[in-house]
Design a protein around this motif. Structure first.
Motif, PDB file in Angstrom:
ATOM      1  N   ASN A 148       0.852  -1.193   0.000  1.00 46.29           N
ATOM      2  CA  ASN A 148       0.000   0.000   0.000  1.00 46.29           C
ATOM      3  C   ASN A 148       0.893   1.250   0.000  1.00 46.29           C
ATOM      4  O   ASN A 148       2.096   1.178   0.288  1.00 46.29           O
ATOM      5  CB  ASN A 148      -0.970  -0.013   1.179  1.00 46.29           C
ATOM      6  CG  ASN A 148      -0.319   0.238   2.520  1.00 46.29           C
ATOM      7  OD1 ASN A 148       0.873  -0.023   2.703  1.00 46.29           O
ATOM      8  ND2 ASN A 148      -1.096   0.720   3.486  1.00 46.29           N
ATOM      9  N   PRO A 149       0.361   2.422  -0.349  1.00 47.56           N
ATOM     10  CA  PRO A 149       1.187   3.634  -0.451  1.00 47.56           C
ATOM     11  C   PRO A 149       1.942   3.977   0.828  1.00 47.56           C
ATOM     12  O   PRO A 149       3.085   4.451   0.763  1.00 47.56           O
ATOM     13  CB  PRO A 149       0.155   4.719  -0.806  1.00 47.56           C
ATOM     14  CG  PRO A 149      -0.906   3.984  -1.556  1.00 47.56           C
ATOM     15  CD  PRO A 149      -1.014   2.652  -0.846  1.00 47.56           C
ATOM     16  N   HIS A 150       1.326   3.749   1.989  1.00 45.99           N
ATOM     17  CA  HIS A 150       2.020   4.052   3.242  1.00 45.99           C
ATOM     18  C   HIS A 150       3.280   3.206   3.383  1.00 45.99           C
ATOM     19  O   HIS A 150       4.340   3.709   3.787  1.00 45.99           O
ATOM     20  CB  HIS A 150       1.094   3.802   4.432  1.00 45.99           C
ATOM     21  CG  HIS A 150       1.721   4.129   5.754  1.00 45.99           C
ATOM     22  ND1 HIS A 150       1.782   5.413   6.259  1.00 45.99           N
ATOM     23  CD2 HIS A 150       2.334   3.331   6.676  1.00 45.99           C
ATOM     24  CE1 HIS A 150       2.399   5.395   7.423  1.00 45.99           C
ATOM     25  NE2 HIS A 150       2.743   4.155   7.703  1.00 45.99           N
ATOM     26  N   PHE A 151       3.187   1.937   3.041  1.00 44.02           N
ATOM     27  CA  PHE A 151       4.348   1.056   3.126  1.00 44.02           C
ATOM     28  C   PHE A 151       5.379   1.419   2.054  1.00 44.02           C
ATOM     29  O   PHE A 151       6.587   1.295   2.266  1.00 44.02           O
ATOM     30  CB  PHE A 151       3.918  -0.399   2.962  1.00 44.02           C
ATOM     31  CG  PHE A 151       4.863  -1.406   3.566  1.00 44.02           C
ATOM     32  CD1 PHE A 151       6.032  -1.018   4.192  1.00 44.02           C
ATOM     33  CD2 PHE A 151       4.568  -2.762   3.516  1.00 44.02           C
ATOM     34  CE1 PHE A 151       6.900  -1.950   4.756  1.00 44.02           C
ATOM     35  CE2 PHE A 151       5.421  -3.711   4.067  1.00 44.02           C
ATOM     36  CZ  PHE A 151       6.590  -3.296   4.683  1.00 44.02           C
ATOM     37  N   ALA A 152       4.905   1.872   0.898  1.00 42.55           N
ATOM     38  CA  ALA A 152       5.817   2.241  -0.187  1.00 42.55           C
ATOM     39  C   ALA A 152       6.771   3.351   0.230  1.00 42.55           C
ATOM     40  O   ALA A 152       7.903   3.440  -0.262  1.00 42.55           O
ATOM     41  CB  ALA A 152       5.017   2.669  -1.414  1.00 42.55           C
TER      42      ALA A 152
END
Length: 286
Positions: A148-152
């Motif tokens: 997900n974008p947060h993990f990216a």
């Protein structure tokens, strides 16, 4: 309020744990097979279950029995932890009733936040008839990730992706029309993909690991997911257990990985792999 219920009523610590959720009904049943291997082989303790009206009812028999069936009941879900590796397994065997995924995802989010988990790892095998990365269940599967974008944006992403020689799912897609076009290329992924979509824009780390399966009961797919989880958790492994297929060509059939796959299956079934397997696996036709 979290839907988690401990077995003895005492508090269970999930602080900084990785929460692993297998996708119910994903093709090949690889995710469920992997969690079973983890429970049987790596010192996980049964600590509770998820008491939710958004989980379908299901009762099985002897899923984790290593020897002849005894009639032991297997519930629709159970929670196992390993305090040493800070890993929690949500042994999810049934599924979410139609139209209830939003409510279920909110319960997972509440549990995640109240428990102080570090990240969510979803396992969801898929099938893609166009890309011939894997053409048989006796061929060792390649593993992919999608975050997900947060993990990216997290510095820790590399440790659970590139450091394990994994490729990002959908890297072959050109001229993307939407930010998450890759997810359209994951048919047969079951409800794990639906859960990922509900959590994709949350401000905590979520990653889905996937592989291509040809259906049926994909033992090698389960073995590959197990090895990934074992590596992530830091369990000891023999060197030969992790076979890097990231550099294998996208050419079918890949005879080399089929030969390696047959050798691994033989070891699993004759007891020389070093892994305990559920008794019912012996009835699976590969």
């Amino acid at each position: 309020v979290s839907a988690f219920v401990s077995l003895d009523g005492k508090a269970v610590s999930f602080t900084d744990h990785t929460l692993v959720i297998p996708s119910p009904e994903s093709i090949g049943e690889c995710a469920t097979l992997a969690v079973d291997l983890m429970i049987l082989n790596h010192g996980y303790s049964h600590v509770g279950y998820f008491d939710s009206e958004h989980i379908s009812s299901l009762v099985g028999n002897d899923i984790l029995s290593e020897k002849e069936p005894t009639g032991a009941l297997t519930p629709p879900n159970a929670v196992y932890t390993n305090a040493d590796t800070k890993t929690t397994l949500f042994a999810f065997r049934s599924g979410v009733p139609s139209g209830r995924m939003q409510e279920f995802s909110e319960e997972i989010e509440s549990w995640f936040k109240e428990g102080g988990f570090k990240r969510i790892v979803l396992l969801a095998s898929t099938y893609n008839p166009v890309r011939k990365i894997r053409v048989s269940n006796i061929q060792i599967p390649r593993l992919f990730y999608y975050e997900n974008p947060h993990f990216a944006s997290s510095a820790s992403l590399k440790s659970v992706t590139e450091d394990l020689k994994l490729e990002r799912f959908g890297h072959w897609i050109e001229n993307k029309l939407t930010p998450f076009d890759e997810l359209k290329d994951m048919p047969g992924s079951g409800q794990g993909l639906s859960l990922f979509k509900k959590l994709i824009n949350k401000e905590f780390e979520v990653v889905v690991y996937t592989l291509l399966s040809m259906g049926g009961v994909d033992v090698l797919g389960g073995w590959a997911f197990h090895n990934l989880l074992s590596k992530l958790a830091g369990h000891s492994q023999d060197d030969e257990e992790m076979i890097d297929t990231s550099s294998k060509p996208d050419i079918a059939p890949d005879f080399e990985t089929q030969q390696e796959g047959m050798a691994i299956l033989e070891k699993l079934y004759n007891g020389t792999s070093g892994l305990k397997i559920p008794f019912y696996w012996r009835s699976i036709a590969t």
